[in-house]
Design an enzyme around this catalytic site. Structure first.
Site, PDB file in Angstrom:
ATOM      1  CE  LYS A 229       9.378   7.113   1.990  1.00 44.58           C
ATOM      2  NZ  LYS A 229       8.593   6.177   1.208  1.00 44.58           N
TER       3      LYS A 229
ATOM      4  CB  THR B 282      -0.878   0.013   1.265  1.00 42.66           C
ATOM      5  OG1 THR B 282      -1.690  -1.158   1.261  1.00 42.66           O
ATOM      6  CG2 THR B 282      -1.794   1.240   1.321  1.00 42.66           C
TER       7      THR B 282
ATOM      8  CE  LYS C 119       5.260  -2.279   5.015  1.00 39.28           C
ATOM      9  NZ  LYS C 119       4.886  -1.146   4.149  1.00 39.28           N
TER      10      LYS C 119
ATOM     11  CB  ALA D   2       9.666   0.907   4.040  1.00 36.24           C
ATOM     12  CG  ASP D   3       6.196   4.992   6.459  1.00 37.06           C
ATOM     13  OD1 ASP D   3       5.792   5.706   5.534  1.00 37.06           O
ATOM     14  OD2 ASP D   3       5.496   4.123   7.012  1.00 37.06           O
TER      15      ASP D   3
ATOM     16  CG  ASP E  12       4.102  -2.574   1.328  1.00 35.45           C
ATOM     17  OD1 ASP E  12       3.834  -1.480   0.788  1.00 35.45           O
ATOM     18  OD2 ASP E  12       3.566  -2.951   2.389  1.00 35.45           O
TER      19      ASP E  12
ATOM     20  CD  GLU F 228       1.491  -1.796   4.654  1.00 33.29           C
ATOM     21  OE1 GLU F 228       1.188  -1.002   3.750  1.00 33.29           O
ATOM     22  OE2 GLU F 228       2.186  -1.480   5.623  1.00 33.29           O
TER      23      GLU F 228
HETATM   24  C1  5RP Z   1       1.452   1.993   4.254  1.00 32.43           C
HETATM   25  C2  5RP Z   1       2.925   1.803   4.261  1.00 32.43           C
HETATM   26  C3  5RP Z   1       3.699   2.360   3.125  1.00 32.43           C
HETATM   27  O1  5RP Z   1       4.471   1.352   2.573  1.00 32.43           O
HETATM   28  C4  5RP Z   1       4.582   3.453   3.622  1.00 32.43           C
HETATM   29  O2  5RP Z   1       3.802   4.390   4.334  1.00 32.43           O
HETATM   30  C5  5RP Z   1       5.306   4.148   2.471  1.00 32.43           C
HETATM   31  O3  5RP Z   1       4.384   4.877   1.719  1.00 32.43           O
HETATM   32  P1  5RP Z   1       4.781   5.671   0.424  1.00 32.43           P
HETATM   33  O4  5RP Z   1       5.140   4.662  -0.616  1.00 32.43           O
HETATM   34  O5  5RP Z   1       3.527   6.451   0.095  1.00 32.43           O
HETATM   35  O6  5RP Z   1       5.928   6.585   0.756  1.00 32.43           O
HETATM   36  O7  5RP Z   1       3.496   1.214   5.141  1.00 32.43           O
HETATM   37  O8  5RP Z   1       0.849   1.526   5.419  1.00 32.43           O
END
Ligand code: 5RP
Length: 220
Positions: free
Chosen positions: A121, A28, A94, A83-84, A81, A103
């Site tokens: 990140k 997501t 995340k 990550a933050d 996926d 997730e």
């Molecule tokens: C969502 C997440 C996302 O992977 C995380 O927030 C990164 O988001 P983005 O790709 O918009 O920077 O963990 O729950």
């Protein structure tokens, strides 16, 4: 190259990990949205898709995919996926998008986890990004008090309900020196559904978008 272009670059590179007859888990967020937009180009390789959020499911359906429940696909071959935050040890924070619980479930079920990120990140230490913790609504004050005892400053994410009907506390000020230990500790607080530290099940691969092209790192 701005961060959006870096995200797209990493997402496109991750397509190379999709082998024939792939059962794919899709995460997501804005980085994953680039992946979903590109997935129709490899549709012939994908046997089944499962998703970590209602938002990704909707986008996948708009792109012509049928999305199955995790229980009916079993163990995905691959989970992709964002990550933050992620460290050189492949530990992550995340849940910036609030989808952390689903997730974490799909990550745990999957054989390989490919994390796609822009360069911002990658960090030395987790915790600058506030740690999302999904909580059962009636437990929010109890959990907030326990998180404060750990040195955190929990803040309720306003006007937000997760896909599971729960709340998110975003915890500022945590020093995450031992991610595995803190992940377990927070998960043991009654009322916590899960927290956004992904250290027990970390990523296997990270793909970082940057000026000189996508960089792929594989965990030893
Ligand atoms: C969502 C997440 C996302 O992977 C995380 O927030 C990164 O988001 P983005 O790709 O918009 O920077 O963990 O729950």
């Amino acid at each position: 190259m701005n961060s959006e272009e870096q995200k797209k670059q990493a997402a496109l590179k991750s397509l190379e990990f999709i082998a024939d007859d792939c059962v794919l888990g899709v995460g997501t967020g804005s980085t994953v949205n680039h992946l979903i937009a590109a997935l129709p180009s490899v549709k012939n390789k994908i046997e089944a898709v499962t998703s970590s959020s209602k938002a990704s499911t909707m986008l996948l359906e708009e792109n012509g995919f049928r999305v199955d429940d995790l229980s009916s696909v079993g163990s995905p071959d691959l989970y992709i996926d964002g990550a933050d935050e992620i460290t050189e040890h492949f530990h992550m924070i995340k849940g910036g998008g609030g989808a952390l619980t689903r997730e974490k479930i799909i990550a745990e079920a999957s054989r390989k986890f490919v994390c796609i990120i822009d360069g911002s990140k990658l960090v030395d230490l987790l915790g600058k990004f506030p740690l999302p913790v999904e909580v059962i609504p009636m437990a929010k004050s109890l959990v907030a008090r326990e998180l404060t005892k750990l040195g955190g400053l929990p803040e309720l994410r306003h006007d937000f309900v997760t896909d599971n009907g729960n709340l998110i506390l975003d915890v500022h000020n945590l020093k995450i020196l031992d991610p595995v230990d803190l992940e377990n500790h927070i998960n043991n607080i009654p009322g916590v559904v899960t927290n956004g530290i992904f250290a027990q099940r970390s990523a296997d691969v990270m793909i970082i978008g940057n000026e000189s092209g996508p960089e792929t790192k594989i965990k030893n």
